[in-house]
Write an enzyme that holds these catalytic residues in place. Structure first.
Site, short mmCIF file in Angstrom:
data_model
loop_
_atom_site.label_atom_id
_atom_site.label_comp_id
_atom_site.label_asym_id
_atom_site.label_seq_id
_atom_site.Cartn_x
_atom_site.Cartn_y
_atom_site.Cartn_z
N ASP A 16 29.31 -9.53 22.72
CA ASP A 16 29.52 -10.26 23.97
C ASP A 16 29.23 -9.32 25.13
O ASP A 16 29.28 -8.09 24.98
CB ASP A 16 30.96 -10.78 24.08
CG ASP A 16 31.15 -11.64 25.33
OD1 ASP A 16 30.19 -12.28 25.79
OD2 ASP A 16 32.27 -11.66 25.87
N SER A 17 28.97 -9.91 26.28
CA SER A 17 28.81 -9.11 27.49
C SER A 17 30.09 -8.34 27.81
O SER A 17 30.03 -7.25 28.36
CB SER A 17 28.48 -10.02 28.67
OG SER A 17 29.53 -10.96 28.83
N CYS A 79 28.59 -15.08 23.01
CA CYS A 79 28.47 -15.15 24.45
C CYS A 79 27.52 -16.31 24.75
O CYS A 79 26.38 -16.32 24.25
CB CYS A 79 27.88 -13.84 24.97
SG CYS A 79 27.50 -13.85 26.74
N GLU A 164 38.93 -11.27 33.50
CA GLU A 164 38.67 -9.82 33.42
C GLU A 164 39.68 -9.03 34.26
O GLU A 164 39.98 -7.88 33.95
CB GLU A 164 37.24 -9.51 33.91
CG GLU A 164 36.16 -10.18 33.07
CD GLU A 164 35.50 -9.23 32.08
OE1 GLU A 164 35.60 -8.01 32.28
OE2 GLU A 164 34.90 -9.72 31.11
N CYS A 198 32.11 -20.99 27.63
CA CYS A 198 32.12 -19.55 27.91
C CYS A 198 33.27 -18.96 27.11
O CYS A 198 34.37 -19.52 27.09
CB CYS A 198 32.34 -19.28 29.40
SG CYS A 198 32.63 -17.54 29.78
N HIS A 200 35.13 -16.56 27.51
CA HIS A 200 36.31 -16.10 28.25
C HIS A 200 37.33 -17.22 28.47
O HIS A 200 38.50 -16.95 28.70
CB HIS A 200 35.91 -15.59 29.63
CG HIS A 200 35.38 -14.20 29.67
ND1 HIS A 200 34.20 -13.86 29.07
CD2 HIS A 200 35.87 -13.07 30.24
CE1 HIS A 200 33.97 -12.57 29.28
NE2 HIS A 200 34.97 -12.07 29.98
#
Ligand code: DGL
Length: 280
Positions: A16-17, A79, A164, A198, A200
């Site tokens: 993933d990023s 991702c 994040e 996504c 996240h």
């Protein structure tokens, strides 16, 4: 472990990023605990969500090559942004020369399949990063599998930074989640399923549930990707027999491990002791 594995067996690579792919990794490991895993987060260059096609492709290809060099026979792009912008080119253009026996799989197709099963009205909403929404990948995949469906996308540029920055439980998250949920659902009263497009976003699930009306199904990706991988391995014994078994999981990040590990353990709900790598 050496940087260039030569054994025929290798761990499953999960890329993933940043942190989001850890939510997929957790569910995949729960479904398939018998294999070894190697997670790589390109945290130093995240987020990918608003980056160009070319950059997302280049960064993702570097990650895939790195994971191959570390022995992975199979890499999951956990991702959506990388799946939307890089997966097809890597599968079609790079894999045949890199190693045609290895595989790179994404998260959009299995999620699109499931959304089609869950929606009764045929009107599906998608939350995603600006890159994923602009790519139209969900629209394309869902309509390929379910012609006649209507797909409504909405980009949520603030959701990844909220996660994040460990603000997913704070009042700022309420503000942005409500605003974006309203914006997506206002596109059609017929939407009865929304995809969290996504990796996240599962970290914002409590807030999302608060603002999405009860009759609208929320489609997360972890379970879907995990079951899809299990089915893939059943159908591909030639790949399954090359996956190393043992249940171990190693974490790699392009950021400082001291910055990565504490938040990573929130995603996977167990202590993480990551190592630093550089992608070139
Ligand atoms: N986790 C990535 C995804 O699923 C988004 C994070 C980013 O923007 O890098 O799209």
């Amino acid at each position: 472990m050496s940087n260039n594995e030569t054994s025929d067996m290798g761990p499953i690579g999960v890329f993933d990023s940043g942190f989001g792919g850890l939510s997929i990794l957790r569910d995949v490991r729960r479904e398939l605990p018998q294999y070894d895993y190697l997670f790589l987060g390109d945290n130093a260059r995240a987020p990918y969500g608003s980056r160009s096609y070319q950059l997302v492709y280049e960064f993702t290809l570097q990650a895939v090559k790195y994971l191959f060099a570390r022995g992975c026979r199979l890499v999951i792009l956990a991702c959506n942004t990388a799946s939307a912008k890089a997966l097809r080119t890597i599968q079609q253009r790079d894999l045949p020369t890199l190693d045609p026996t290895r595989r790179v799989l994404g998260v959009i197709r299995p999620t699109a399949e499931q959304a089609g099963v869950l929606s009764r009205t045929g009107h599906v909403g998608v939350f995603g990063t600006p890159g994923t929404i602009a790519s139209g990948s969900y629209d394309i995949e869902i309509k390929k599998l379910h012609p006649g469906f209507h797909v409504y996308g909405h980009a949520c540029p603030m959701w990844v930074p909220l996660v994040e920055n460990r603000e997913s439980d704070g009042p700022g998250a309420d503000y942005f989640v409500k605003k974006d949920v309203d914006a997506l659902l206002s596109q059609s009263p017929l939407i009865d399923a929304v995809i969290l497009g996504c990796t996240h976003y599962p970290l914002l699930l409590d807030k999302i549930r608060r603002y999405v009306p009860e009759g609208v199904k929320i489609v997360g990706q972890g379970d879907i990707v995990a079951r899809s991988l299990r089915d893939y391995l059943r159908r591909h014994p030639e790949m399954e027999c090359r996956l190393r078994r043992g249940g171990a999981c190693e974490y790699l990040t392009t950021e400082e491990p001291a910055k990565f590990s504490p938040l990573a353990s929130v995603f996977v709900r167990e202590p993480v002791d990551a190592s630093h790598v550089t992608l070139v």
